[in-house]
Design a protein around this motif. Structure first.
Motif, PDB file in Angstrom:
ATOM      1  N   THR A 149      -0.686   0.770   1.576  1.00  0.00           N
ATOM      2  CA  THR A 149      -0.403   2.184   1.852  1.00  0.00           C
ATOM      3  C   THR A 149       0.756   2.718   1.020  1.00  0.00           C
ATOM      4  OG1 THR A 149       0.908   1.468   3.770  1.00  0.00           O
ATOM      5  CG2 THR A 149      -1.355   2.172   4.171  1.00  0.00           C
TER       6      THR A 149
ATOM      7  N   LYS B 237      -6.529   6.679   7.318  1.00  0.00           N
ATOM      8  CA  LYS B 237      -7.222   5.407   7.169  1.00  0.00           C
ATOM      9  C   LYS B 237      -6.778   4.413   8.253  1.00  0.00           C
ATOM     10  CE  LYS B 237      -8.022   5.709   2.145  1.00  0.00           C
ATOM     11  NZ  LYS B 237      -9.492   5.508   2.150  1.00  0.00           N
TER      12      LYS B 237
ATOM     13  N   THR C 189      -8.473   5.556  11.604  1.00  0.00           N
ATOM     14  CA  THR C 189      -9.910   5.277  11.665  1.00  0.00           C
ATOM     15  C   THR C 189     -10.210   3.784  11.629  1.00  0.00           C
ATOM     16  OG1 THR C 189     -10.113   5.466   9.253  1.00  0.00           O
ATOM     17  CG2 THR C 189     -10.464   7.473  10.558  1.00  0.00           C
TER      18      THR C 189
ATOM     19  N   GLU D  69      -9.874   1.897   8.996  1.00  0.00           N
ATOM     20  CA  GLU D  69     -10.231   1.442   7.648  1.00  0.00           C
ATOM     21  C   GLU D  69      -9.153   0.511   7.081  1.00  0.00           C
ATOM     22  OE1 GLU D  69     -11.178   3.277   3.195  1.00  0.00           O
ATOM     23  OE2 GLU D  69     -11.244   4.591   4.962  1.00  0.00           O
ATOM     24  N   ILE D  70      -7.890   0.831   7.384  1.00  0.00           N
ATOM     25  CA  ILE D  70      -6.780  -0.046   7.021  1.00  0.00           C
ATOM     26  C   ILE D  70      -6.101  -0.471   8.321  1.00  0.00           C
ATOM     27  CG2 ILE D  70      -4.618  -0.303   5.759  1.00  0.00           C
ATOM     28  CD1 ILE D  70      -5.493   1.856   3.865  1.00  0.00           C
TER      29      ILE D  70
END
Length: 268
Positions: free
Chosen positions: A161, A172, A175, A177-178
């Motif tokens: 990040t 992200k 959600t 995703e990361i």
């Protein structure tokens, strides 16, 4: 610019790999770098210092609920060239920093029972804007004085990040995703990370403090008003010239007996 003192316990290939991980992920983990006896000496000295600071007005900087920061005094066992100028650590920093760098910080982050999740944050702003990727111009070196477990407040960070705009990175993370990854550590383990990667502290649900040492290194041109190093003159003068050049510090005849912490605002 190679500033390392002595030789690393890791090979050049290992150091290259750590530097690659740091550039790519914003963090690298070096296992069992420090001897456990050294960590035990630090832990005993820290426990005494923490109790003293708790009884001093301004002796601890508040870091949200039941979480504190304190500056470690430049005295034994904390004043240790084998730690702050460790050749493995500096070997990684030599590979990552594009210019001369300085050590500017020696402190500890301490969540205690009752602490909570911190807001996800960065410790530094981007150099220009979120639309321009910031190079690694500041790095934090962390090592715990106790085992870090799921119960006592592991450091959490979202890899990669540091090269993303903040809003995109937060989306992200939200959600999934990361992921926000917890870093569990043994005494002697070391993390090198960029403070630009989004991260947070997690709750310490145990009855014992969880001290995490932080050593800060920055490129030579960065102004660091929130943190400082103060060294007693006789100790400073005893250091090799290469070590003196590594430190951005105030040199005094006698160290102050009490320290008022000023590093309170730390989130971006």
């Amino acid at each position: 610019m190679v500033q390392s003192i002595g030789s690393s316990k890791y090979t050049a290939t290992d150091l290259d790999r750590f530097a690659q991980e740091l550039n790519r992920d914003g963090i690298c983990v070096i296992r069992a770098l420090f001897d456990r006896k050294l960590i035990s000496e630090w832990a005993q000295a820290f426990e005494k210092l923490f109790r003293e600071r708790q009884n001093q007005p301004g002796g601890l900087a508040p870091r949200e609920l039941a979480r504190y920061y304190l500056t470690l005094p430049w005295v034994p066992p904390f004043a240790n060239v084998e730690v702050f100028a460790n050749p493995t650590i500096l070997g990684v920093l030599d590979r990552v920093f594009a210019q001369e760098y300085l050590m500017v910080q020696l402190g500890a982050d301490i969540p205690v029972q009752g602490s909570d999740y911190q807001e996800i944050h960065r410790d530094f702003r981007p150099l220009f804007s979120d639309q321009i990727v910031t190079p690694l111009y500041a790095l934090a070196v962390n090592f715990p004085l106790v085992e870090v477990t799921p119960e006592n407040g592991p450091f959490q960070m979202a890899r990669g990040t540091h090269v993303l705009p903040r809003d995109e990175a937060l989306f992200k993370i939200a959600t999934g995703e990361i992921p926000m990854e917890s870093f569990y550590m043994q005494p002697g383990d070391v993390i090198i990370r960029t403070p630009l990667a989004l991260h947070r502290g997690s709750p310490n649900r145990t009855s014992q403090p969880r001290p995490m040492v932080v050593m800060g290194y920055v490129m030579h041109w960065l102004h660091t008003a929130k943190v400082d190093l103060t060294l007693q003159r006789d100790y400073y003068e005893s250091l090799p010239e290469k070590i003196k050049q590594l430190l951005r510090c105030q040199v005094v005849e006698q160290l102050p007996k009490e320290k008022v912490e000023t590093y309170v605002n730390f989130k971006y």
